[in-house]
Each structure stands twice: as C-alpha cells, then as structure tokens.
Design an enzyme around this catalytic site. Structure first.
Site, PDB file in Angstrom:
ATOM      1  N   LYS A 158       0.825  -1.205   0.000  1.00 59.70           N
ATOM      2  CA  LYS A 158       0.000   0.000   0.000  1.00 59.70           C
ATOM      3  C   LYS A 158       0.863   1.262   0.000  1.00 59.70           C
ATOM      4  O   LYS A 158       1.919   1.292   0.619  1.00 59.70           O
ATOM      5  CB  LYS A 158      -0.915   0.028   1.241  1.00 59.70           C
ATOM      6  N   LYS A 201      -0.951  -7.561   5.890  1.00 60.81           N
ATOM      7  CA  LYS A 201      -1.548  -8.866   5.610  1.00 60.81           C
ATOM      8  C   LYS A 201      -2.800  -8.585   4.780  1.00 60.81           C
ATOM      9  O   LYS A 201      -3.586  -7.691   5.107  1.00 60.81           O
ATOM     10  CB  LYS A 201      -1.911  -9.532   6.936  1.00 60.81           C
ATOM     11  N   HIS A 235     -11.780  -1.116  -4.702  1.00 61.60           N
ATOM     12  CA  HIS A 235     -11.542  -0.461  -3.409  1.00 61.60           C
ATOM     13  C   HIS A 235     -12.298   0.854  -3.269  1.00 61.60           C
ATOM     14  O   HIS A 235     -11.956   1.675  -2.418  1.00 61.60           O
ATOM     15  CB  HIS A 235     -10.041  -0.219  -3.165  1.00 61.60           C
ATOM     16  N   GLU A 275     -11.306   4.153   9.846  1.00 68.31           N
ATOM     17  CA  GLU A 275     -11.685   2.999   9.025  1.00 68.31           C
ATOM     18  C   GLU A 275     -11.008   1.731   9.547  1.00 68.31           C
ATOM     19  O   GLU A 275      -9.814   1.739   9.847  1.00 68.31           O
ATOM     20  CB  GLU A 275     -11.282   3.234   7.561  1.00 68.31           C
ATOM     21  N   GLU A 287      -7.070   3.174   8.253  1.00 70.17           N
ATOM     22  CA  GLU A 287      -6.722   4.586   8.043  1.00 70.17           C
ATOM     23  C   GLU A 287      -7.762   5.491   8.672  1.00 70.17           C
ATOM     24  O   GLU A 287      -8.840   5.042   9.068  1.00 70.17           O
ATOM     25  CB  GLU A 287      -6.566   4.913   6.544  1.00 70.17           C
ATOM     26  N   ASN A 289      -9.804   9.229   7.979  1.00 67.77           N
ATOM     27  CA  ASN A 289     -10.104  10.345   7.084  1.00 67.77           C
ATOM     28  C   ASN A 289     -10.467  11.566   7.911  1.00 67.77           C
ATOM     29  O   ASN A 289     -11.381  11.518   8.739  1.00 67.77           O
ATOM     30  CB  ASN A 289     -11.237   9.979   6.132  1.00 67.77           C
ATOM     31  N   ARG A 291     -12.015  14.371   7.476  1.00 67.44           N
ATOM     32  CA  ARG A 291     -12.964  15.230   6.738  1.00 67.44           C
ATOM     33  C   ARG A 291     -14.343  14.597   6.792  1.00 67.44           C
ATOM     34  O   ARG A 291     -14.499  13.477   7.288  1.00 67.44           O
ATOM     35  CB  ARG A 291     -12.515  15.331   5.280  1.00 67.44           C
ATOM     36  N   ARG A 337     -24.529   5.237  -4.108  1.00 68.51           N
ATOM     37  CA  ARG A 337     -23.822   6.274  -4.867  1.00 68.51           C
ATOM     38  C   ARG A 337     -24.160   6.062  -6.337  1.00 68.51           C
ATOM     39  O   ARG A 337     -23.804   5.031  -6.920  1.00 68.51           O
ATOM     40  CB  ARG A 337     -22.313   6.129  -4.703  1.00 68.51           C
TER      41      ARG A 337
END
Ligand code: ADP
Length: 446
Positions: A158, A201, A235, A275, A287, A289, A291, A337
């Site tokens: 990543k 992993k 993703h 997340e 991670e 975010n 915002r 969406r």
C-alpha cells in the site's frame, strides 16, 4: 458563529453544505470553474466567484484563487467538503494564516493521518488494534520479502500517501511480490509524487467498518456509530449502510470507546472517520479520514443529527453540548452512490440530462445537484446523486430502496441506477452476509 462561509467544492456536497449554512442563518459563497457556471451550487449560493478554467488543478485545487475569492467576499470560514483540498494540510494552514477558519481538524492532524504509515504508528501507540504488517515504510524488495515471509501470504502493498484505492497491489505468493512491489511504488509515485509503500496482511474476507466521530475544540469527543462500506469495486465504495448488519451494539460500544479515547489523547478536533477491517470478530485499523465522508448521510439518518451543522458549530468554537449517552440509533439507513457511468463497463457518460425526476416519500433523501437540462461535465468525479433511505428495519429499508430506485428517472445519460437495482434484488445482499470482495464478483458475473 460565522456570518459568511465559502464552500470550496462543487456538486452535491457544495449544496449539502449550503443547506446547513442557510438553516444556521449563515451567508454562502460558491466558487466554480468556467465549466460549472450553470451548476446548481452556483445558482443557489448567495454569492459566487469564478476561480478558473475547467481542469480541477486550475480551479477547485487553485489555492490562491480560492483564498482571494474568500477575502474579496469577506468570508470568515472555508468548508472544503470532501475530495479536492479537504485533506490538504497546507491549504488548512494557509486558510488560518489568512485569518479565516478552516472547517475541519488542525493541519498537523491532517498531515499525520494523510501519511498512512504515521497514522498507523500513532494509532498503535494509542492502543488501537492494527492490521498486521510492516513496521513503517518498506524501502526495498529485500525488506518486502522479509516482512511478507514473516506475516505470511497473501500480502498487500500500500502507498503511504494512498487514497481512492490507488497504489495498492496484492501479492498472493512469493512469486508475485516483486511485480506487486514495483507496480505499487510506480503507481504511488505517479499519483501522489511519493513512492513510500508499506505492507499489510491481505485479509481474505473482511468487512469495511468505519466509525464517525466528532470532537470539539475543548477536549470532548463522541462517536456516532459505524457504517458498513463493504460493497466496493476497485476499493471504491458503492453502497453503504448504518448500522452494519454484522456488528452487535456491544461491539459498536467497545470500538467507540477505544476510538474516542485515542482521539481524546490526540487532541483531535472536528469531524473524522476511523476505518477498520473486521474479520473473525476482530477490528483492525487501516486509516483515518480527516474530513466529512461521502457516506455521512446514513449516520445522520440513524442518529438524527446534521453532521455539517455540527462541523460548522464546532469550528466556531462551540462546545459539543451533549455526551455519548445522548446519542441513540434509530432504524436502518442505506445509501447508493449513483454515478454517470455505463452500469456494465463503468466508463463515464458525461452529457445533457434531458429529464429528471427524483424519488420522494417517507424516509427517502436525495442529495444531488442534478436538474433537467443540466450538462454533466467530463472533468470531475462521475458521482451525480446519492439516494439515501431510512426505515425501522433493514428489510424495510431494502424495500424502500427498491421502490425509490424504481421511481428515480435520469434521462439523457446512462447512470448506475440499474446496477443498484440488481444489487438490491440479490439474495446475498439481502442476507447482509457479504465481504469487501463480494461486489467485485457480483459485477463480474453480470
Ligand atoms: P484508500 O485510502 O485508497 O481508500 P484504504 O486503506 O482505505 O485505501 O483501503 C481501501 C479498501 O481496500 C478497503 O476498504 C478494503 O476494501 C481494501 N483493503 C485495504 N487494506 C486491506 C487489507 N489489509 N486486506 C484486504 N483488503 C484491504
């Protein structure tokens, strides 16, 4: 409270923020590119300023033009929405240097969380569980081989500066590692100008579960429960639910306690989302975010709260004024969406919308800047509408979603409404038993 706010964004999210401002009695300034002069966010704002030509780098990412627009119009604060400059720490800092308020966290927290390696390290120190992986950046193939050998295949390479699913490559076995490592680095360098990568992993059947938090400038932090965003293609999220069909109220409480305690220690401010991947009853942080998220409305529906209003209020220095016990969860919400894309090939379908009818009725919300006669420009993200439904149970929400999708008419361009109709009718989706890999297979089988 602010008298005037500049909204540094376009489309549905610019309208969403305008609506919150109007209800708070705050005047709004829209900014727009030359391609967007007829856009709904411009038509509905109190004032608007053209900030450049169509390409985002010359308009919605043009920091000097946006700061000038704010100072000419006398805006006291800037709301960045999501995307564009929302996670640009330098922009946040410059807004503050110009004597205005950035509606979001501090620039130091934005840059910390924008580097996913630093974010994981910070969370590890604060006692938040992580996906197993490398300790920090992996500088060369030899180190990658050692790390992968230790944690076991499959592994995921990543990008430290990653976002939008880019710079991420799976190596299923040792033979795949070199190619995955080099491609992830090259992609990261091209997309983010930073080729630092790390290794995790690769989980084979996780769900994507994220937690919404709000923090005031005085040390109070609360959470608004989880969203399940496991339905993804490449993703990228396509459909989100609150709450998760897989999480018990006790698991939500435990996750919420861990996350809010960590953010309290960090001194975090304003809105944020942590997340996690969830597999075999375990949460692992991936991670944060810093915002507002695209999918924030599902949380608003089940919690009965206006998250944008709260962001503005908290940025102005107000206290939260309520505690965790005051936050309750009612019913179930689902968001689709809807993008201007071919529902089979996913190629973008910009063009003129010749007729438009949005669904309505009890528990139906449409966040969109579309109207009949609008030309969807080819320059920006292809999302044109979010359809959100809220109902007492998940099954009721599914029935309502099916009904609302049937009513939704966007004529003149192709959209992904037919794809959402097929997802909603699928027994596996209806069972709630799906992982982050399910949708990819579903789409491939259509
Ligand atoms: P981005 O910032 O590019 O969106 P994330 O780290 O948030 O990247 O990951 C995006 C998605 O990629 C996740 O929601 C999940 O579906 C998948 N993913 C990320 N890390 C892993 C992992 N270790 N194992 C399996 N899937 C993963």
């Amino acid at each position: 409270m602010f008298g005037k706010i500049l909204i540094a964004n376009r489309g549905e999210i610019a309208l969403r923020i305008q609506r919150a401002c109007r209800e708070l009695g705050i005047a709004t300034v829209a900014v727009h590119s030359t391609a967007d002069s007829e856009a709904m966010h411009v038509r509905l704002a109190d004032e608007s300023v053209c900030i450049g030509p169509p390409a985002a780098k010359d308009s919605y990412l043009n920091i000097p033009a946006i700061l000038s627009a704010a100072s000419i119009t006398g805006a006291e604060a800037i709301h960045p929405g999501y995307g564009f400059l929302s996670e640009n720490a330098r922009f946040a800092e410059m807004v503050e240097d110009h004597g205005m308020t950035f509606i979001g966290p501090s620039s130091s927290h934005i840059s910390m969380m924008g580097d996913k390696i630093a974010a994981k390290e910070a969370m590890r120190t604060l006692g938040v569980p992580l996906v197993p992986g490398s300790d920090g950046a992996v500088p060369d193939l030899q180190t990658a081989e050692q790390v992968a050998g230790k944690i076991g295949y499959p592994v995921l390479i990543k990008a430290a500066a990653g976002g939008g699913g880019r710079g991420m490559k799976v190596a299923r076995q040792a033979a795949d590692l070199e190619e995955a490592f080099q491609t992830a680095r090259a992609e990261a360098r091209a997309a983010f100008g930073n080729d630092a990568v790390y290794i995790e992993k690769y989980l084979d059947r996780p769900r994507h579960i994220e937690l919404q938090v709000l923090a005031d400038n005085h040390g109070d932090v609360v959470h608004f429960g989880e969203r399940d965003c496991s339905l993804q293609r490449r993703h990228q999220k396509l459909l989100e639910e609150a709450g998760s069909p897989a999480i018990s109220p006790e698991e939500r409480d435990r996750l919420g306690e861990t996350a809010t305690a960590a953010l309290r220690k960090l001194g975090y401010r304003n809105a944020g989302t942590l997340e996690f991947l969830y597999q075999d009853g375990q949460f692992a942080f991936i991670e944060m975010n810093t915002r507002l998220q695209v999918e924030h409305p599902v949380t608003e529906m089940v919690c009965g709260i206006d998250l944008v209003r709260e962001q503005i209020r908290l940025a102005s220095g107000a206290h939260l004024g309520y505690g965790q016990r005051d936050i309750t969860f009612t019913g179930h919400a689902i968001e689709c969406r809807i993008t201007a894309e071919d529902p089979r090939t996913f190629s973008p379908t910009p063009g003129r919308v010749t007729a438009y009818h949005a669904p309505g009725g009890l528990g139906v919300r449409v966040d969109s800047a579309l109207y009949a006669g609008y030309f969807v420009p080819p320059y920006y993200d292809s999302m044109v509408a979010k359809l959100i439904v809220h109902a007492p149970t998940r099954q009721d929400a599914i029935n309502r979603l099916r009904r609302a999708l049937d009513e939704f008419a966007v004529v003149g361009i192709q959209t992904t409404i037919p794809l959402h109709q097929r997802i909603v009718d699928d027994p596996q989706f209806q069972s709630g038993e799906y992982t982050i890999h399910w949708l990819e297979n579903f789409v491939a089988g259509l």
